[in-house]
Design a protein around this motif. Structure first.
Motif, PDB file in Angstrom:
ATOM      1  N   ALA A 136       0.741  -1.062  -0.020  1.00  0.00           N
ATOM      2  CA  ALA A 136       0.016  -0.009   0.046  1.00  0.00           C
ATOM      3  C   ALA A 136       0.946   1.412  -0.029  1.00  0.00           C
ATOM      4  O   ALA A 136       2.068   1.344   0.810  1.00  0.00           O
ATOM      5  CB  ALA A 136      -0.808  -0.048   1.275  1.00  0.00           C
ATOM      6  N   THR A 137       0.741   2.202  -0.836  1.00  0.00           N
ATOM      7  CA  THR A 137       1.207   3.360  -0.920  1.00  0.00           C
ATOM      8  C   THR A 137       0.658   4.572  -0.611  1.00  0.00           C
ATOM      9  O   THR A 137       1.160   5.616  -0.572  1.00  0.00           O
ATOM     10  CB  THR A 137       1.739   3.643  -2.431  1.00  0.00           C
ATOM     11  OG1 THR A 137       0.790   3.594  -3.182  1.00  0.00           O
ATOM     12  CG2 THR A 137       2.509   2.313  -2.587  1.00  0.00           C
ATOM     13  N   ARG A 138      -0.663   4.583  -0.386  1.00  0.00           N
ATOM     14  CA  ARG A 138      -1.492   5.751  -0.133  1.00  0.00           C
ATOM     15  C   ARG A 138      -2.605   5.462   0.775  1.00  0.00           C
ATOM     16  O   ARG A 138      -3.161   4.122   0.883  1.00  0.00           O
ATOM     17  CB  ARG A 138      -2.193   6.242  -1.272  1.00  0.00           C
ATOM     18  CG  ARG A 138      -2.728   5.362  -2.153  1.00  0.00           C
ATOM     19  CD  ARG A 138      -3.288   5.975  -3.581  1.00  0.00           C
ATOM     20  NE  ARG A 138      -4.082   4.778  -4.268  1.00  0.00           N
ATOM     21  CZ  ARG A 138      -5.137   5.179  -5.151  1.00  0.00           C
ATOM     22  NH1 ARG A 138      -5.428   6.369  -5.423  1.00  0.00           N
ATOM     23  NH2 ARG A 138      -5.747   4.309  -5.381  1.00  0.00           N
ATOM     24  N   LEU A 139      -3.466   6.416   1.678  1.00  0.00           N
ATOM     25  CA  LEU A 139      -4.497   6.080   2.569  1.00  0.00           C
ATOM     26  C   LEU A 139      -5.652   5.698   1.688  1.00  0.00           C
ATOM     27  O   LEU A 139      -6.210   4.727   2.201  1.00  0.00           O
ATOM     28  CB  LEU A 139      -4.790   7.471   3.396  1.00  0.00           C
ATOM     29  CG  LEU A 139      -3.896   7.708   4.432  1.00  0.00           C
ATOM     30  CD1 LEU A 139      -3.969   9.069   4.951  1.00  0.00           C
ATOM     31  CD2 LEU A 139      -3.822   6.522   5.594  1.00  0.00           C
ATOM     32  N   ALA A 140      -5.688   5.858   0.640  1.00  0.00           N
ATOM     33  CA  ALA A 140      -6.957   5.563  -0.205  1.00  0.00           C
ATOM     34  C   ALA A 140      -6.799   4.120  -0.223  1.00  0.00           C
ATOM     35  O   ALA A 140      -7.879   3.392  -1.034  1.00  0.00           O
ATOM     36  CB  ALA A 140      -6.947   6.252  -1.461  1.00  0.00           C
ATOM     37  N   ASP A 141      -5.810   3.438  -0.474  1.00  0.00           N
ATOM     38  CA  ASP A 141      -5.801   1.898  -0.419  1.00  0.00           C
ATOM     39  C   ASP A 141      -6.465   1.263   0.792  1.00  0.00           C
ATOM     40  O   ASP A 141      -6.971  -0.163   0.581  1.00  0.00           O
ATOM     41  CB  ASP A 141      -4.408   1.294  -0.454  1.00  0.00           C
ATOM     42  CG  ASP A 141      -3.378   1.688  -1.785  1.00  0.00           C
ATOM     43  OD1 ASP A 141      -2.343   1.984  -1.652  1.00  0.00           O
ATOM     44  OD2 ASP A 141      -4.176   1.964  -2.643  1.00  0.00           O
TER      45      ASP A 141
END
Length: 128
Positions: free
Chosen positions: A109-114
């Motif tokens: 995961a690279t972003r909160l939206a993941d």
């Protein structure tokens, strides 16, 4: 609608243990097929998943942080806590608690939206 809220000290000295708490509202951390995570993000870097605790209390950690990270919970308060020992300035970051339902590739995961839900984040600075 579930809401997550992080709390804890904003400044920690090197070599000490960082302790953060996530308070959960609108859902119980002991029901449902959810994973309650801790992630962090440093300036200029991708999000980094730290670990999770699930409804039964089982935990799993990022291998590189496993020796220093510990996630526990207080079911009476519907909270879960991250402890990260032997911190250094490299552990300075914004720390977030998040929830996912098992479809998130947490390690990549690279972003909160993941994730499906997340708190507003709390800045932690480790002084050298």
């Amino acid at each position: 609608q579930v809401q997550l809220q992080e709390s804890g000290p904003g400044l920690v000295n090197s070599s000490q243990t960082l302790s953060l708490t996530c308070s959960v509202f609108g859902d119980s951390i002991t029901t449902g097929y959810y994973y309650w995570n801790w992630v962090r993000q440093s300036p200029g870097k991708d999000l980094e998943w730290i670990g999770y605790i699930n409804r039964s209390g089982a935990t799993y950690y990022r291998p590189s942080l496993k020796s220093r990270a510990s996630i526990s919970r207080d079911t009476s308060k519907n909270q879960y806590t991250l402890q990260l020992s032997s911190v250094t300035p490299e552990d300075s970051a914004v720390y977030y608690c998040t929830r996912d339902a098992g479809r998130t590739r947490r390690m990549s995961a690279t972003r909160l939206a993941d994730f499906e839900h997340w708190g507003q984040g709390t800045q932690v600075t480790v002084s050298s």
